[in-house]
Motif scaffolding. Structure first.
Motif, mmCIF file in Angstrom:
data_model
loop_
_atom_site.group_PDB
_atom_site.id
_atom_site.type_symbol
_atom_site.label_atom_id
_atom_site.label_comp_id
_atom_site.label_asym_id
_atom_site.label_seq_id
_atom_site.Cartn_x
_atom_site.Cartn_y
_atom_site.Cartn_z
ATOM 1 N N MET A 41 0.835 -1.208 0.000
ATOM 2 C CA MET A 41 0.000 0.000 0.000
ATOM 3 C C MET A 41 0.861 1.246 0.000
ATOM 4 O O MET A 41 2.061 1.194 0.292
ATOM 5 N N GLY A 42 0.225 2.355 -0.348
ATOM 6 C CA GLY A 42 0.900 3.640 -0.325
ATOM 7 C C GLY A 42 1.191 4.087 1.105
ATOM 8 O O GLY A 42 0.547 3.642 2.066
ATOM 9 N N TYR A 43 2.138 5.005 1.216
ATOM 10 C CA TYR A 43 2.595 5.465 2.528
ATOM 11 C C TYR A 43 1.463 6.070 3.365
ATOM 12 O O TYR A 43 1.317 5.747 4.546
ATOM 13 N N ALA A 44 0.651 6.937 2.786
ATOM 14 C CA ALA A 44 -0.397 7.613 3.557
ATOM 15 C C ALA A 44 -1.427 6.618 4.084
ATOM 16 O O ALA A 44 -1.919 6.766 5.212
ATOM 17 N N LEU A 45 -1.755 5.601 3.293
ATOM 18 C CA LEU A 45 -2.708 4.589 3.749
ATOM 19 C C LEU A 45 -2.117 3.787 4.901
ATOM 20 O O LEU A 45 -2.795 3.549 5.910
ATOM 21 N N MET A 46 -0.870 3.387 4.780
ATOM 22 C CA MET A 46 -0.212 2.641 5.865
ATOM 23 C C MET A 46 -0.220 3.473 7.147
ATOM 24 O O MET A 46 -0.560 2.968 8.226
ATOM 25 N N LYS A 47 0.107 4.741 7.030
ATOM 26 C CA LYS A 47 0.140 5.617 8.202
ATOM 27 C C LYS A 47 -1.251 5.746 8.825
ATOM 28 O O LYS A 47 -1.403 5.636 10.041
ATOM 29 N N ALA A 48 -2.276 5.949 8.001
ATOM 30 C CA ALA A 48 -3.642 6.103 8.506
ATOM 31 C C ALA A 48 -4.128 4.821 9.194
ATOM 32 O O ALA A 48 -4.748 4.876 10.264
ATOM 33 N N LEU A 49 -3.847 3.673 8.594
ATOM 34 C CA LEU A 49 -4.274 2.402 9.182
ATOM 35 C C LEU A 49 -3.525 2.117 10.478
ATOM 36 O O LEU A 49 -4.098 1.556 11.416
ATOM 37 N N ALA A 50 -2.264 2.501 10.545
ATOM 38 C CA ALA A 50 -1.496 2.327 11.783
ATOM 39 C C ALA A 50 -2.070 3.214 12.887
ATOM 40 O O ALA A 50 -2.207 2.782 14.035
ATOM 41 N N GLU A 51 -2.424 4.439 12.544
ATOM 42 C CA GLU A 51 -3.006 5.347 13.537
ATOM 43 C C GLU A 51 -4.343 4.823 14.051
ATOM 44 O O GLU A 51 -4.697 5.045 15.205
ATOM 45 N N ASP A 52 -5.086 4.114 13.196
ATOM 46 C CA ASP A 52 -6.379 3.532 13.593
ATOM 47 C C ASP A 52 -6.218 2.169 14.270
ATOM 48 O O ASP A 52 -7.206 1.542 14.648
ATOM 49 N N GLY A 53 -4.992 1.668 14.376
ATOM 50 C CA GLY A 53 -4.744 0.382 15.025
ATOM 51 C C GLY A 53 -5.011 -0.823 14.131
ATOM 52 O O GLY A 53 -5.003 -1.953 14.613
#
Length: 86
Positions: free
Chosen positions: A26-38
């Motif tokens: 996945m793209g960087y922004a999606l990975m970051k958003a999903l990590a922030e959401d747990g």
């Protein structure tokens, strides 16, 4: 970008698979958003599940290996199986 809609799409593609032996890039922004959401967390993996050479790798919902693909658009993803390098 509505990450909830992306999660629905990702979950739908996962559900359509007949095997759970695949990974997600996945793209960087999606990975970051999903990590922030747990939804992306670090989990232990080992060779063939043997416990040998354990490493912590990012996973989606604690089950599917995830990697960032910097060539993808920020909120894109793809499911697949690695092809052997020749």
């Amino acid at each position: 970008m509505d990450v909830r809609e992306i999660v629905k799409s990702l979950d739908s593609e996962i559900a359509a698979r007949t095997s759970d032996r695949f990974g997600i890039k996945m793209g960087y922004a999606l990975m970051k958003a999903l990590a922030e959401d747990g939804l992306v967390t670090l989990e232990k993996f080992s060779i063939m599940g043997s416990g040998v050479f354990e490493h912590e790798l990012p996973t989606y919902k604690r089950k599917y290996a995830v990697t960032i693909d910097y060539d993808m658009a920020d909120y894109d993803f793809a499911l697949g199986v690695a092809r052997p390098q020749m």
